[in-house]
Enzyme design. Structure first.
Site, PDB file in Angstrom:
ATOM      1  N   GLN A  80      65.417  -1.654 -11.406  1.00 23.14           N
ATOM      2  CA  GLN A  80      65.258  -2.247 -10.072  1.00 23.14           C
ATOM      3  C   GLN A  80      66.332  -3.292  -9.780  1.00 23.14           C
ATOM      4  O   GLN A  80      66.539  -3.648  -8.624  1.00 23.14           O
ATOM      5  CB  GLN A  80      63.869  -2.868  -9.924  1.00 23.14           C
ATOM      6  N   HIS A 114      58.920   3.223 -13.766  1.00 25.16           N
ATOM      7  CA  HIS A 114      60.281   2.919 -13.304  1.00 25.16           C
ATOM      8  C   HIS A 114      61.316   3.288 -14.363  1.00 25.16           C
ATOM      9  O   HIS A 114      62.386   3.790 -14.035  1.00 25.16           O
ATOM     10  CB  HIS A 114      60.441   1.421 -12.992  1.00 25.16           C
ATOM     11  N   LEU A 167      58.436  -3.941  -5.439  1.00 27.99           N
ATOM     12  CA  LEU A 167      59.514  -4.776  -4.915  1.00 27.99           C
ATOM     13  C   LEU A 167      60.681  -3.939  -4.388  1.00 27.99           C
ATOM     14  O   LEU A 167      61.441  -4.397  -3.558  1.00 27.99           O
ATOM     15  CB  LEU A 167      59.996  -5.768  -5.982  1.00 27.99           C
ATOM     16  N   HIS A 183      52.948   1.077 -14.041  1.00 23.45           N
ATOM     17  CA  HIS A 183      53.852   1.145 -12.889  1.00 23.45           C
ATOM     18  C   HIS A 183      55.298   0.864 -13.336  1.00 23.45           C
ATOM     19  O   HIS A 183      56.231   1.582 -12.968  1.00 23.45           O
ATOM     20  CB  HIS A 183      53.380   0.118 -11.847  1.00 23.45           C
ATOM     21  N   GLU A 184      55.465  -0.186 -14.158  1.00 25.64           N
ATOM     22  CA  GLU A 184      56.821  -0.567 -14.601  1.00 25.64           C
ATOM     23  C   GLU A 184      57.403   0.451 -15.583  1.00 25.64           C
ATOM     24  O   GLU A 184      58.600   0.746 -15.536  1.00 25.64           O
ATOM     25  CB  GLU A 184      56.820  -1.974 -15.199  1.00 25.64           C
ATOM     26  N   GLY A 241      55.637  -7.711 -11.597  1.00 25.09           N
ATOM     27  CA  GLY A 241      56.344  -6.887 -12.562  1.00 25.09           C
ATOM     28  C   GLY A 241      57.693  -6.481 -12.008  1.00 25.09           C
ATOM     29  O   GLY A 241      57.877  -6.419 -10.790  1.00 25.09           O
TER      30      GLY A 241
END
Length: 173
Positions: free
Chosen positions: A50, A140, A95, A136-137, A45
């Site tokens: 990011q 972000h 990441l 999780h994404e 993902g």
């Protein structure tokens, strides 16, 4: 095009992203670049902040079995519309926080609504790794990292490791 992935601590990773107003060719290119970057990393993902794009866009593909076809997904303006009371614990990584992992508890199932690249609304229920990944994404996009779920000492320790990594990367040029 593979884009550079921001490493924590970077102030852009802590900002709330603006909703996408219109699906444009530029947004499609960003999604394509993000998928290429995610697969190259390799990850499952990646959220737009990011790669320094402050917009509500994420990509994911949780198919890990090389025997199965990949399932690249692009979610624009994703929102969780329902989450289960049951929870699951995954050893999450990121990441933007390389080589650091922690067990995070999240709802085991979630229903998410988003816009596709075709501008149409999509709704799907996710469970297992897919549910963890999409949550999780989406975090972000709201300026939240998985380490924000940890206690202050563990979070500070990981942040210091990332600061050291960024110094080393800067020295190498």
């Amino acid at each position: 095009m593979i884009r550079p992935i921001l490493i924590h601590p970077d102030p852009r990773l802590k900002k709330n992203c603006a909703p996408v107003d219109a699906v444009t060719p530029e947004l499609g290119q960003l999604a394509e670049d993000m998928l290429a970057t995610m697969y190259d990393a390799p990850g499952i993902g990646l959220a737009a902040p990011q790669v320094g794009a402050m917009t509500r866009l994420l990509v994911m593909d949780c198919v890990k079995d090389p025997e199965k076809s990949p399932r690249p997904m692009v979610l624009i303006n994703p929102t969780v519309t329902w989450s289960s009371e049951d929870t699951s614990v995954y050893d999450e990584g990121c990441l933007s926080i390389p080589d650091q992992y922690a067990e995070i508890t999240r709802p085991a199932k979630v229903r998410v609504e988003w816009l596709g690249l075709d501008g149409k609304t999509v709704e799907e229920e996710f469970e297992g790794l897919w549910a963890t990944c999409v949550q999780h994404e989406i975090d972000h996009l709201n300026g939240k990292l998985f380490i924000d779920y940890l206690g202050p000492l563990k979070r500070q320790m990981i942040t210091r490791k990332m600061e050291k990594l960024k110094r080393e990367l800067a020295r190498r040029g």
